[in-house]
Write a protein that holds these residues in place. Structure first.
Motif, short mmCIF file in Angstrom:
data_model
loop_
_atom_site.label_atom_id
_atom_site.label_comp_id
_atom_site.label_asym_id
_atom_site.label_seq_id
_atom_site.Cartn_x
_atom_site.Cartn_y
_atom_site.Cartn_z
N GLU A 5 33.75 32.69 37.06
CA GLU A 5 32.83 32.62 38.20
C GLU A 5 33.37 33.36 39.41
N ARG A 6 34.70 33.53 39.47
CA ARG A 6 35.32 34.20 40.62
C ARG A 6 35.83 35.59 40.27
N ASN A 7 35.48 36.05 39.06
CA ASN A 7 35.91 37.38 38.60
C ASN A 7 37.43 37.56 38.70
N ILE A 8 38.16 36.52 38.31
CA ILE A 8 39.62 36.55 38.33
C ILE A 8 40.14 36.83 36.93
N THR A 9 40.97 37.83 36.79
CA THR A 9 41.61 38.14 35.52
C THR A 9 43.03 37.59 35.55
N ALA A 10 43.32 36.67 34.65
CA ALA A 10 44.62 36.01 34.64
C ALA A 10 45.34 36.21 33.32
N THR A 11 46.66 36.19 33.38
CA THR A 11 47.48 36.19 32.17
C THR A 11 47.51 34.77 31.62
N LYS A 12 47.36 34.63 30.32
CA LYS A 12 47.35 33.32 29.69
C LYS A 12 48.55 33.17 28.76
N THR A 13 49.30 32.09 28.93
CA THR A 13 50.43 31.82 28.03
C THR A 13 49.90 31.17 26.75
N PRO A 14 50.68 31.18 25.67
CA PRO A 14 50.22 30.52 24.43
C PRO A 14 49.93 29.04 24.62
N GLU A 15 50.61 28.41 25.58
CA GLU A 15 50.42 26.97 25.79
C GLU A 15 49.17 26.66 26.59
N GLY A 16 48.62 27.66 27.30
CA GLY A 16 47.38 27.42 28.03
C GLY A 16 47.45 27.56 29.54
N VAL A 17 48.63 27.87 30.09
CA VAL A 17 48.74 28.11 31.53
C VAL A 17 48.22 29.51 31.83
N ARG A 18 47.44 29.63 32.91
CA ARG A 18 47.03 30.95 33.39
C ARG A 18 47.76 31.25 34.69
N TYR A 19 48.06 32.52 34.92
CA TYR A 19 48.66 32.88 36.20
C TYR A 19 48.26 34.29 36.58
N VAL A 20 48.23 34.50 37.90
CA VAL A 20 47.95 35.81 38.48
C VAL A 20 49.09 36.14 39.42
N ILE A 21 49.81 37.22 39.16
CA ILE A 21 50.90 37.64 40.03
C ILE A 21 50.33 38.46 41.19
N THR A 22 50.56 37.97 42.39
CA THR A 22 50.07 38.69 43.58
C THR A 22 51.15 39.57 44.19
N LYS A 23 52.41 39.26 43.88
CA LYS A 23 53.53 40.11 44.30
C LYS A 23 54.63 39.97 43.26
N LEU A 24 54.99 41.05 42.61
CA LEU A 24 56.01 41.00 41.57
C LEU A 24 57.39 41.19 42.19
N GLY A 25 58.28 40.23 41.97
CA GLY A 25 59.64 40.34 42.48
C GLY A 25 60.49 41.27 41.63
N LYS A 26 61.72 41.46 42.08
CA LYS A 26 62.62 42.38 41.39
C LYS A 26 63.93 41.70 40.97
N GLY A 27 63.99 40.38 41.15
CA GLY A 27 65.24 39.69 40.86
C GLY A 27 65.31 39.15 39.44
N GLU A 28 66.23 38.23 39.26
CA GLU A 28 66.46 37.60 37.95
C GLU A 28 65.35 36.60 37.65
N LYS A 29 65.06 36.42 36.36
CA LYS A 29 64.11 35.40 35.94
C LYS A 29 64.84 34.10 35.65
N PRO A 30 64.29 32.96 36.05
CA PRO A 30 64.98 31.69 35.83
C PRO A 30 64.79 31.17 34.41
N ASN A 31 65.67 30.24 34.02
CA ASN A 31 65.49 29.51 32.77
C ASN A 31 65.53 28.01 33.07
N LEU A 32 65.23 27.20 32.05
CA LEU A 32 65.07 25.76 32.27
C LEU A 32 66.35 25.05 32.64
N SER A 33 67.49 25.68 32.47
CA SER A 33 68.77 25.04 32.82
C SER A 33 69.13 25.24 34.28
#
Length: 297
Positions: free
Chosen positions: A185-213
């Motif tokens: 309805e809002r014409n938003i294109t989002a990335t979808k993870t296999p688990e079902g979370v959607r996200y839209v990156i509005t600013k992509l960083g350049k640093g390290e990616k975190p992990n669960l630990s």
């Protein structure tokens, strides 16, 4: 649904009432609590160290059902058999349970004041007449020893886990429809993870990616699908990623430090059927505007 479960409870109580009318054999506990058999079982009452497994329903004087294990999600009542009821309790309800055998079905009434102060050891709630009576319907399914109890608990938890997983899967299907409709309805294109979370990156960083630990430093604003804000950080905060909701645990490892994004989290990966009262309702799909500020070393 809730209405169907309520109607099933009322029908069960009606059937039990009719059965009581046809069977009026009444006994008393040592303290004088009367109970009436609907059906008599066989065998001996439970002994100290054993456990009694019962289906149970009870209602107040206004016929309002306070509890029933006959609901779709209801669980049977499990109580230990005591050697004796402490005199300080003088609890006629527990005395009744001590006398029951497998397949016994009974009904009894207990005064509200005694039920709350003696059996439940609490105050009589406002709006409940302490001199009124609650009506109980009880059916004994099994009397078990410690070994059987362990087996029963294992079976019970396996069954509950399977039921919870099924409910979560069904809710995720509903969430998927709602989120996809919201985005379309809002014409938003989002990335979808296999688990079902959607996200839209509005600013992509350049640093390290975190992990669960790791612990992450982040800022956020949380909203319901209607846009109402339920929480917002005043400044970046630090928290272990593994302690955050599952939707965040899934999404954040995709973001380099410095990333700003909008997350669309299905309820089953957020706060689930319990919600987070009073701001997040049950089964609420959520939107988060987030910024991954840093990773704590």
């Amino acid at each position: 649904n809730q209405m169907n479960m309520y109607m099933r409870s009322i029908l069960l109580l009606l059937v039990m009432t009719l059965l009581v009318a046809a069977c009026s054999e009444t006994e008393k506990t040592p303290s004088g609590q009367e109970f009436t058999y609907i059906r008599k079982g066989k065998g001996e009452p439970g002994r100290k160290g054993e456990y009694i497994l019962m289906n149970m329903s009870y209602r107040d004087a206004k016929d309002s059902v306070w509890f029933t294990s006959a609901r779709e999600d209801g669980n049977p009542v499990l109580l230990p058999i005591l050697d004796s009821i402490p005199k300080s309790m003088k609890d006629g309800v527990r005395e009744v349970f001590q006398l029951l055998r497998v397949n016994d079905s009974i009904t009894f009434k207990v005064r509200a004041k005694d039920l709350f102060t003696k059996t439940w050891q609490s105050e009589v709630p406002a709006g409940v007449d302490s001199s009124s009576f609650f009506t109980f319907y009880v059916g004994v399914k099994e009397i078990m020893n410690a070994d059987r109890l362990n087996e029963f608990q294992r079976e019970f938890y396996e069954k509950e886990n399977a039921r919870a997983m099924k409910a979560e899967s069904e809710q995720l299907k509903k969430d998927t429809v709602a989120l996809d409709q919201h985005l379309a309805e809002r014409n938003i294109t989002a990335t979808k993870t296999p688990e079902g979370v959607r996200y839209v990156i509005t600013k992509l960083g350049k640093g390290e990616k975190p992990n669960l630990s790791q612990q992450i430093r982040f800022a956020y604003k949380g909203m319901l699908l209607d846009g109402s804000v339920f929480d917002e950080s005043k400044q970046p905060i630090i928290y272990p990623l593994s302690n955050l909701i599952r939707g965040w645990q899934i999404a954040f490892p995709n973001f380099p430090v410095g990333t700003k994004a909008t997350l669309y989290v299905p309820s089953s990966l957020g706060y689930g059927p319990q919600g987070s009262p009073p701001t997040i309702p049950a089964n609420a799909n959520l939107i988060f505007e987030v910024e991954l500020v840093g990773i704590e070393k």
